[in-house]
Write a protein that holds these residues in place. Sequence first.
Motif, PDB file in Angstrom:
ATOM      1  N   VAL A   1       0.877  -1.173   0.000  1.00 28.99           N
ATOM      2  CA  VAL A   1       0.000   0.000   0.000  1.00 28.99           C
ATOM      3  C   VAL A   1       0.911   1.219   0.000  1.00 28.99           C
ATOM      4  N   SER A   2       0.571   2.209  -0.838  1.00 27.93           N
ATOM      5  CA  SER A   2       1.420   3.402  -0.907  1.00 27.93           C
ATOM      6  C   SER A   2       0.550   4.644  -0.739  1.00 27.93           C
ATOM      7  N   PRO A   3       1.124   5.711  -0.191  1.00 28.91           N
ATOM      8  CA  PRO A   3       0.322   6.933  -0.023  1.00 28.91           C
ATOM      9  C   PRO A   3       0.045   7.636  -1.350  1.00 28.91           C
ATOM     10  N   GLY A   4       0.898   7.404  -2.347  1.00 28.85           N
ATOM     11  CA  GLY A   4       0.725   8.001  -3.673  1.00 28.85           C
ATOM     12  C   GLY A   4       1.246   7.019  -4.706  1.00 28.85           C
ATOM     13  N   LEU A   5       1.481   7.492  -5.927  1.00 27.71           N
ATOM     14  CA  LEU A   5       1.955   6.576  -6.968  1.00 27.71           C
ATOM     15  C   LEU A   5       2.982   7.275  -7.850  1.00 27.71           C
ATOM     16  N   THR A   6       4.053   6.562  -8.137  1.00 31.04           N
ATOM     17  CA  THR A   6       5.011   7.031  -9.149  1.00 31.04           C
ATOM     18  C   THR A   6       5.132   5.924 -10.194  1.00 31.04           C
ATOM     19  N   PRO A   7       5.501   6.263 -11.445  1.00 30.90           N
ATOM     20  CA  PRO A   7       5.701   5.223 -12.453  1.00 30.90           C
ATOM     21  C   PRO A   7       6.750   4.206 -11.998  1.00 30.90           C
ATOM     22  N   ALA A   8       7.778   4.661 -11.281  1.00 26.87           N
ATOM     23  CA  ALA A   8       8.839   3.740 -10.834  1.00 26.87           C
ATOM     24  C   ALA A   8       8.285   2.717  -9.850  1.00 26.87           C
ATOM     25  N   LEU A   9       7.428   3.163  -8.959  1.00 28.48           N
ATOM     26  CA  LEU A   9       6.856   2.224  -7.979  1.00 28.48           C
ATOM     27  C   LEU A   9       5.904   1.240  -8.669  1.00 28.48           C
ATOM     28  N   ALA A  10       5.099   1.745  -9.587  1.00 27.75           N
ATOM     29  CA  ALA A  10       4.181   0.856 -10.317  1.00 27.75           C
ATOM     30  C   ALA A  10       4.976  -0.212 -11.070  1.00 27.75           C
ATOM     31  N   ARG A  11       6.061   0.227 -11.717  1.00 26.88           N
ATOM     32  CA  ARG A  11       6.904  -0.702 -12.487  1.00 26.88           C
ATOM     33  C   ARG A  11       7.524  -1.758 -11.572  1.00 26.88           C
ATOM     34  N   ALA A  12       8.034  -1.309 -10.430  1.00 28.18           N
ATOM     35  CA  ALA A  12       8.706  -2.232  -9.505  1.00 28.18           C
ATOM     36  C   ALA A  12       7.724  -3.285  -8.991  1.00 28.18           C
ATOM     37  N   CYS A  13       6.521  -2.866  -8.614  1.00 29.40           N
ATOM     38  CA  CYS A  13       5.556  -3.828  -8.074  1.00 29.40           C
ATOM     39  C   CYS A  13       5.106  -4.810  -9.160  1.00 29.40           C
ATOM     40  N   ARG A  14       4.982  -4.297 -10.393  1.00 26.63           N
ATOM     41  CA  ARG A  14       4.642  -5.200 -11.508  1.00 26.63           C
ATOM     42  C   ARG A  14       5.738  -6.237 -11.691  1.00 26.63           C
ATOM     43  N   ALA A  15       6.983  -5.799 -11.661  1.00 23.23           N
ATOM     44  CA  ALA A  15       8.112  -6.719 -11.862  1.00 23.23           C
ATOM     45  C   ALA A  15       8.171  -7.765 -10.753  1.00 23.23           C
ATOM     46  N   LEU A  16       7.767  -7.368  -9.545  1.00 24.20           N
ATOM     47  CA  LEU A  16       7.786  -8.293  -8.402  1.00 24.20           C
ATOM     48  C   LEU A  16       6.510  -9.142  -8.328  1.00 24.20           C
ATOM     49  N   ALA A  17       5.526  -8.816  -9.179  1.00 23.79           N
ATOM     50  CA  ALA A  17       4.181  -9.419  -9.077  1.00 23.79           C
ATOM     51  C   ALA A  17       3.622  -9.218  -7.667  1.00 23.79           C
ATOM     52  N   LEU A  18       3.868  -8.043  -7.130  1.00 24.98           N
ATOM     53  CA  LEU A  18       3.383  -7.690  -5.794  1.00 24.98           C
ATOM     54  C   LEU A  18       2.177  -6.765  -5.971  1.00 24.98           C
ATOM     55  N   PRO A  19       0.980  -7.234  -5.586  1.00 27.32           N
ATOM     56  CA  PRO A  19      -0.205  -6.380  -5.752  1.00 27.32           C
ATOM     57  C   PRO A  19      -0.023  -5.051  -5.019  1.00 27.32           C
ATOM     58  N   LEU A  20      -0.384  -3.967  -5.703  1.00 33.04           N
ATOM     59  CA  LEU A  20      -0.177  -2.622  -5.151  1.00 33.04           C
ATOM     60  C   LEU A  20      -1.508  -1.893  -5.036  1.00 33.04           C
ATOM     61  N   LEU A  21      -1.751  -1.319  -3.870  1.00 28.21           N
ATOM     62  CA  LEU A  21      -2.909  -0.448  -3.645  1.00 28.21           C
ATOM     63  C   LEU A  21      -2.353   0.963  -3.465  1.00 28.21           C
TER      64      LEU A  21
END
Length: 196
Positions: free
Chosen positions: A75-95
């Motif tokens: 869970v993140s307080p906001g979103l950056t493209p880098a964080l979205a990319r990292a969670c996708r690469a890890l297959a870690l669901p992101l809210l």
Amino acid sequence: IPVIVLHEVRHAVPLARALVAGGIRMLEITLRTPQALQAMRAIAAEVPQAVVGAGTVRQAADAEAAQRAGARFAVSPGLTPALARACRALALPLLPGVATASEIMAAQDEGLNALKFFPAMQAGGTAMLRAWQGPFADVLFCPTGGVQPDNAPQLLALPNVACVGGSWLAPAAALERGDWAQVTALARAACSLRGL
Ligand code: 3PG
């Protein structure tokens, strides 16, 4: 979703057990204390009924460390493209947290349609969620920030609200006292908020 700030690793397992006993299985351990990763490790190893995740994830390195510690979502307080990319690469669901229309659109560009509305009550609460129903009918929100048992039912009654989050489920004073019965009672009460 309980938003948990843990200062003592020894509180992690009894807290998780108390929340699970009250019917709350999704646990967000915020990366706001040096104990957070070890707390996640302990819960992941010892409380299999819990689904432990990391909160306050802001950078790729946070997501990587959290996943290594057993986090099954971020869970993140906001979103950056880098964080979205990292969670996708890890297959870690992101809210990820959003508070404006443009932020919702940026999250949708990343393929994310289940979003945290943060800080929910400070940024417009139920009125804002109602306004988003028109243009963002395909988005589900988890309002967090200023959510309490007294305002949660109105939020949970909205069709675009999937769940809510808040720190009231793990009060610092109860943790200090080791009052796990109070935590279980809070969890049980939270489970009956939808439909009140
Ligand atoms: C936070 O980031 O601290 C959460 O949004 C919890 O907010 P709350 O303490 O108002 O529940």
